[in-house]
Design a protein around this motif. Sequence first.
Motif, PDB file in Angstrom:
ATOM      1  N   GLN A   1     -59.711  71.144   5.541  1.00  0.00           N
ATOM      2  CA  GLN A   1     -58.957  71.257   4.297  1.00  0.00           C
ATOM      3  C   GLN A   1     -58.934  69.870   3.662  1.00  0.00           C
ATOM      4  O   GLN A   1     -58.260  68.976   4.171  1.00  0.00           O
ATOM      5  CB  GLN A   1     -57.518  71.692   4.585  1.00  0.00           C
ATOM      6  CG  GLN A   1     -57.393  72.926   5.460  1.00  0.00           C
ATOM      7  CD  GLN A   1     -57.799  74.176   4.730  1.00  0.00           C
ATOM      8  OE1 GLN A   1     -57.449  74.354   3.570  1.00  0.00           O
ATOM      9  NE2 GLN A   1     -58.573  75.035   5.395  1.00  0.00           N
ATOM     10  N   PHE A   2     -59.672  69.707   2.551  1.00  0.00           N
ATOM     11  CA  PHE A   2     -59.747  68.399   1.910  1.00  0.00           C
ATOM     12  C   PHE A   2     -58.652  68.243   0.861  1.00  0.00           C
ATOM     13  O   PHE A   2     -58.172  69.240   0.329  1.00  0.00           O
ATOM     14  CB  PHE A   2     -61.118  68.209   1.261  1.00  0.00           C
ATOM     15  CG  PHE A   2     -62.198  67.951   2.264  1.00  0.00           C
ATOM     16  CD1 PHE A   2     -62.370  66.687   2.790  1.00  0.00           C
ATOM     17  CD2 PHE A   2     -63.019  68.972   2.697  1.00  0.00           C
ATOM     18  CE1 PHE A   2     -63.365  66.442   3.726  1.00  0.00           C
ATOM     19  CE2 PHE A   2     -64.012  68.738   3.637  1.00  0.00           C
ATOM     20  CZ  PHE A   2     -64.178  67.480   4.146  1.00  0.00           C
ATOM     21  N   PRO A   3     -58.290  66.996   0.546  1.00  0.00           N
ATOM     22  CA  PRO A   3     -57.363  66.802  -0.578  1.00  0.00           C
ATOM     23  C   PRO A   3     -58.027  67.262  -1.875  1.00  0.00           C
ATOM     24  O   PRO A   3     -59.251  67.333  -1.961  1.00  0.00           O
ATOM     25  CB  PRO A   3     -57.106  65.299  -0.584  1.00  0.00           C
ATOM     26  CG  PRO A   3     -58.069  64.696   0.361  1.00  0.00           C
ATOM     27  CD  PRO A   3     -58.603  65.750   1.234  1.00  0.00           C
TER      28      PRO A   3
ATOM     29  N   ASP B   1     -50.015  60.066  12.983  1.00  0.00           N
ATOM     30  CA  ASP B   1     -50.672  61.109  12.192  1.00  0.00           C
ATOM     31  C   ASP B   1     -50.970  62.311  13.071  1.00  0.00           C
ATOM     32  O   ASP B   1     -52.098  62.499  13.516  1.00  0.00           O
ATOM     33  CB  ASP B   1     -51.967  60.577  11.578  1.00  0.00           C
ATOM     34  CG  ASP B   1     -51.701  59.715  10.372  1.00  0.00           C
ATOM     35  OD1 ASP B   1     -51.093  60.226   9.433  1.00  0.00           O
ATOM     36  OD2 ASP B   1     -52.094  58.542  10.404  1.00  0.00           O
ATOM     37  N   PRO B   2     -49.955  63.120  13.353  1.00  0.00           N
ATOM     38  CA  PRO B   2     -50.143  64.193  14.339  1.00  0.00           C
ATOM     39  C   PRO B   2     -50.888  65.414  13.799  1.00  0.00           C
ATOM     40  O   PRO B   2     -50.933  66.431  14.454  1.00  0.00           O
ATOM     41  CB  PRO B   2     -48.713  64.550  14.742  1.00  0.00           C
ATOM     42  CG  PRO B   2     -47.889  64.170  13.573  1.00  0.00           C
ATOM     43  CD  PRO B   2     -48.592  63.087  12.829  1.00  0.00           C
ATOM     44  N   ASP B   3     -51.511  65.297  12.631  1.00  0.00           N
ATOM     45  CA  ASP B   3     -52.153  66.439  12.015  1.00  0.00           C
ATOM     46  C   ASP B   3     -53.659  66.404  12.325  1.00  0.00           C
ATOM     47  O   ASP B   3     -54.360  65.480  11.912  1.00  0.00           O
ATOM     48  CB  ASP B   3     -51.895  66.364  10.503  1.00  0.00           C
ATOM     49  CG  ASP B   3     -52.591  67.470   9.746  1.00  0.00           C
ATOM     50  OD1 ASP B   3     -53.135  68.372  10.406  1.00  0.00           O
ATOM     51  OD2 ASP B   3     -52.589  67.419   8.504  1.00  0.00           O
ATOM     52  N   ALA B   4     -54.162  67.407  13.046  1.00  0.00           N
ATOM     53  CA  ALA B   4     -55.577  67.419  13.443  1.00  0.00           C
ATOM     54  C   ALA B   4     -56.473  67.464  12.216  1.00  0.00           C
ATOM     55  O   ALA B   4     -57.524  66.812  12.192  1.00  0.00           O
ATOM     56  CB  ALA B   4     -55.856  68.595  14.360  1.00  0.00           C
ATOM     57  N   ASN B   5     -56.071  68.219  11.185  1.00  0.00           N
ATOM     58  CA  ASN B   5     -56.913  68.305   9.983  1.00  0.00           C
ATOM     59  C   ASN B   5     -57.039  66.941   9.310  1.00  0.00           C
ATOM     60  O   ASN B   5     -58.108  66.559   8.852  1.00  0.00           O
ATOM     61  CB  ASN B   5     -56.323  69.328   9.011  1.00  0.00           C
ATOM     62  CG  ASN B   5     -57.173  69.457   7.774  1.00  0.00           C
ATOM     63  OD1 ASN B   5     -58.336  69.846   7.844  1.00  0.00           O
ATOM     64  ND2 ASN B   5     -56.606  69.080   6.628  1.00  0.00           N
ATOM     65  N   TRP B   6     -55.924  66.175   9.304  1.00  0.00           N
ATOM     66  CA  TRP B   6     -55.974  64.830   8.704  1.00  0.00           C
ATOM     67  C   TRP B   6     -56.967  63.960   9.477  1.00  0.00           C
ATOM     68  O   TRP B   6     -57.796  63.282   8.885  1.00  0.00           O
ATOM     69  CB  TRP B   6     -54.582  64.194   8.721  1.00  0.00           C
ATOM     70  CG  TRP B   6     -54.545  62.897   7.951  1.00  0.00           C
ATOM     71  CD1 TRP B   6     -54.202  62.740   6.648  1.00  0.00           C
ATOM     72  CD2 TRP B   6     -54.901  61.598   8.443  1.00  0.00           C
ATOM     73  NE1 TRP B   6     -54.322  61.433   6.288  1.00  0.00           N
ATOM     74  CE2 TRP B   6     -54.748  60.699   7.353  1.00  0.00           C
ATOM     75  CE3 TRP B   6     -55.343  61.094   9.664  1.00  0.00           C
ATOM     76  CZ2 TRP B   6     -55.007  59.336   7.478  1.00  0.00           C
ATOM     77  CZ3 TRP B   6     -55.599  59.732   9.780  1.00  0.00           C
ATOM     78  CH2 TRP B   6     -55.430  58.874   8.701  1.00  0.00           C
ATOM     79  N   GLN B   7     -56.883  64.009  10.804  1.00  0.00           N
ATOM     80  CA  GLN B   7     -57.776  63.182  11.623  1.00  0.00           C
ATOM     81  C   GLN B   7     -59.229  63.537  11.360  1.00  0.00           C
ATOM     82  O   GLN B   7     -60.082  62.660  11.207  1.00  0.00           O
ATOM     83  CB  GLN B   7     -57.462  63.377  13.117  1.00  0.00           C
ATOM     84  CG  GLN B   7     -56.071  62.958  13.532  1.00  0.00           C
ATOM     85  CD  GLN B   7     -55.851  61.461  13.480  1.00  0.00           C
ATOM     86  OE1 GLN B   7     -56.776  60.701  13.244  1.00  0.00           O
ATOM     87  NE2 GLN B   7     -54.624  61.039  13.682  1.00  0.00           N
ATOM     88  N   LEU B   8     -59.536  64.851  11.291  1.00  0.00           N
ATOM     89  CA  LEU B   8     -60.912  65.289  11.101  1.00  0.00           C
ATOM     90  C   LEU B   8     -61.405  64.932   9.694  1.00  0.00           C
ATOM     91  O   LEU B   8     -62.517  64.424   9.535  1.00  0.00           O
ATOM     92  CB  LEU B   8     -61.007  66.799  11.338  1.00  0.00           C
ATOM     93  CG  LEU B   8     -60.866  67.210  12.802  1.00  0.00           C
ATOM     94  CD1 LEU B   8     -60.637  68.697  12.919  1.00  0.00           C
ATOM     95  CD2 LEU B   8     -62.093  66.801  13.598  1.00  0.00           C
TER      96      LEU B   8
ATOM     97  N   PHE C   1     -61.088  65.558  -3.665  1.00  0.00           N
ATOM     98  CA  PHE C   1     -62.347  65.360  -2.945  1.00  0.00           C
ATOM     99  C   PHE C   1     -63.241  66.568  -3.207  1.00  0.00           C
ATOM    100  O   PHE C   1     -62.889  67.697  -2.887  1.00  0.00           O
ATOM    101  CB  PHE C   1     -62.091  65.210  -1.446  1.00  0.00           C
ATOM    102  CG  PHE C   1     -63.336  64.898  -0.658  1.00  0.00           C
ATOM    103  CD1 PHE C   1     -63.818  63.598  -0.586  1.00  0.00           C
ATOM    104  CD2 PHE C   1     -64.032  65.901  -0.002  1.00  0.00           C
ATOM    105  CE1 PHE C   1     -64.960  63.307   0.124  1.00  0.00           C
ATOM    106  CE2 PHE C   1     -65.176  65.605   0.718  1.00  0.00           C
ATOM    107  CZ  PHE C   1     -65.636  64.300   0.778  1.00  0.00           C
ATOM    108  N   ALA C   2     -64.420  66.320  -3.813  1.00  0.00           N
ATOM    109  CA  ALA C   2     -65.263  67.441  -4.229  1.00  0.00           C
ATOM    110  C   ALA C   2     -66.426  67.636  -3.264  1.00  0.00           C
ATOM    111  O   ALA C   2     -67.258  66.747  -3.089  1.00  0.00           O
ATOM    112  CB  ALA C   2     -65.782  67.194  -5.635  1.00  0.00           C
ATOM    113  N   LEU C   3     -66.485  68.788  -2.629  1.00  0.00           N
ATOM    114  CA  LEU C   3     -67.650  69.191  -1.845  1.00  0.00           C
ATOM    115  C   LEU C   3     -68.578  69.953  -2.792  1.00  0.00           C
ATOM    116  O   LEU C   3     -68.132  70.469  -3.816  1.00  0.00           O
ATOM    117  CB  LEU C   3     -67.224  70.130  -0.718  1.00  0.00           C
ATOM    118  CG  LEU C   3     -66.693  69.516   0.559  1.00  0.00           C
ATOM    119  CD1 LEU C   3     -66.276  70.621   1.500  1.00  0.00           C
ATOM    120  CD2 LEU C   3     -67.719  68.641   1.236  1.00  0.00           C
ATOM    121  N   PRO C   4     -69.873  70.054  -2.466  1.00  0.00           N
ATOM    122  CA  PRO C   4     -70.733  70.906  -3.286  1.00  0.00           C
ATOM    123  C   PRO C   4     -70.149  72.315  -3.342  1.00  0.00           C
ATOM    124  O   PRO C   4     -69.653  72.817  -2.330  1.00  0.00           O
ATOM    125  CB  PRO C   4     -72.065  70.900  -2.537  1.00  0.00           C
ATOM    126  CG  PRO C   4     -72.015  69.741  -1.621  1.00  0.00           C
ATOM    127  CD  PRO C   4     -70.588  69.394  -1.382  1.00  0.00           C
TER     128      PRO C   4
END
Lengths: 202, 260
Positions: B218-220, B174-181, B223-226
């Motif tokens: 960057q969320f999928p 999973d070389p994507d930093a955003n995915w890891q975070l 996934f709901a943030l406030p």
Amino acid sequence: MIDEPNSETRENPGAEPGAAGSGLLMGMIILTLLLMFLGAVYFDRHSGWFNKQVYGPYASTSQLEEYQPKSGAAAAAAHGKQVYDTVCGICHGFDGLGKPGLAPALASSEWVITKGSDRLIRIPLSGLSGPMQVNGKDWSLAMAPMGAALSDTDLAAVLTYIRSSWGNQAGEVTAESVKSVRTTLGARPQPLTGGQLKSMPE
Amino acid sequence: MKSGLWIFLAAFISVGGSWLGLVYGPVHQLGGAEQTTVLNSTDTYPLQRTGDATLGLQIYRANGCAACHTEQVRQTGVACSVMLTDAGKTPEAVTNLISSLTLTNLIKEDADKIADKIAAAGGKAEIHMLATGPDIARGWGMRQSVAEDYLYDLPVQLGSLRAGPDLANIGVRDPDANWQLTHLYAPSAVVKGSAMPPFRYLFELHKIGDMPARDALQFPKDFALPAGYEVVPTSEAKQLAAYLLSLRANAPLYSAPISP
């Protein structure tokens, strides 16, 4: 029933209890030695005698050696393909057929299947600019010195791969000839034009 | 104490023997491990981690990641396969020959023999060697872990329990930093049914100012943030992600030869 004190204690109450004469001790020693022997046999068969290079499923240095990818031509070709796919293939195509508007084909290109390899070595080391004819087609694009950062062995491997793939059947490029061309070109060679390149020895 | 000498000797031998086997032996065997080169290449392996990734190892350690994740891929065998690369001038002879042979899942000796047979018929063949084993079947790595992989780990985070997957090659997988975070902030947002606890204290939940922060996650879509909020990783989270991305133990080495 309470055990009777043994004869020794009865005769000499001050003496320390001893294990002498017990047959069990000899048996323990023999068992320990046997286990150590089996352990040594296990190490001999499974770890190449504590060799730091030998890990499980490989049982010995000779077996590990047998499983090394073959050196020589086959390994150089495999390594050359790896370098090609990361450095050259993006523009020249992984099938060596080039990409219109990006780079000409390398398969059966008159610049690739030359008798000598020196002219071909110059291309990745100094780059190209200006008009150039490849197999009767006119190209006018610039190529950066993509090979300048590669080591002599890597560049030799990738050029050998290019000269022996996709139907090309030109000879091997050695690291020595890459080295000598690199020395003649100097530290910061200017990009060559097709005409300049043509005037250079093969 | 008439057997004092014997008691001393027995204690000395048992303590000394353990020291030899558990301390001296491993240090003698692997203590001098140093950088090596990747097979058939001039590349050095392993390379020192970047500063962020080196600090990230300490974040990994501080958060007890090794309690549920291992960093060791096991291998139980090797499977060789012969691949025809050139049928030569008599393609019929070569195709007839290989149709009568098993070309996959061989031991090296048999693979060599078949390659020689193909060469004798005028073709060219390559031998590919793949590591096999349950960990490799799970996609956790291409080869087993060897001592060199841990050269710059201090302390080594081997782990012994696998509540989560092995991480020896997470930087390759999973070389994507955003995915890891994102996965650290909300594991179940990116992996359905994940049992991993969220590490939200490594992130900050901000109200979006004039414009979104540059490194906001960057969320999928589901996934709901406030509304009006964004999640920004702290430096610890970034270091941990840098460390995870630096876990790439897949180079073919002399001690773990593969040629995929």
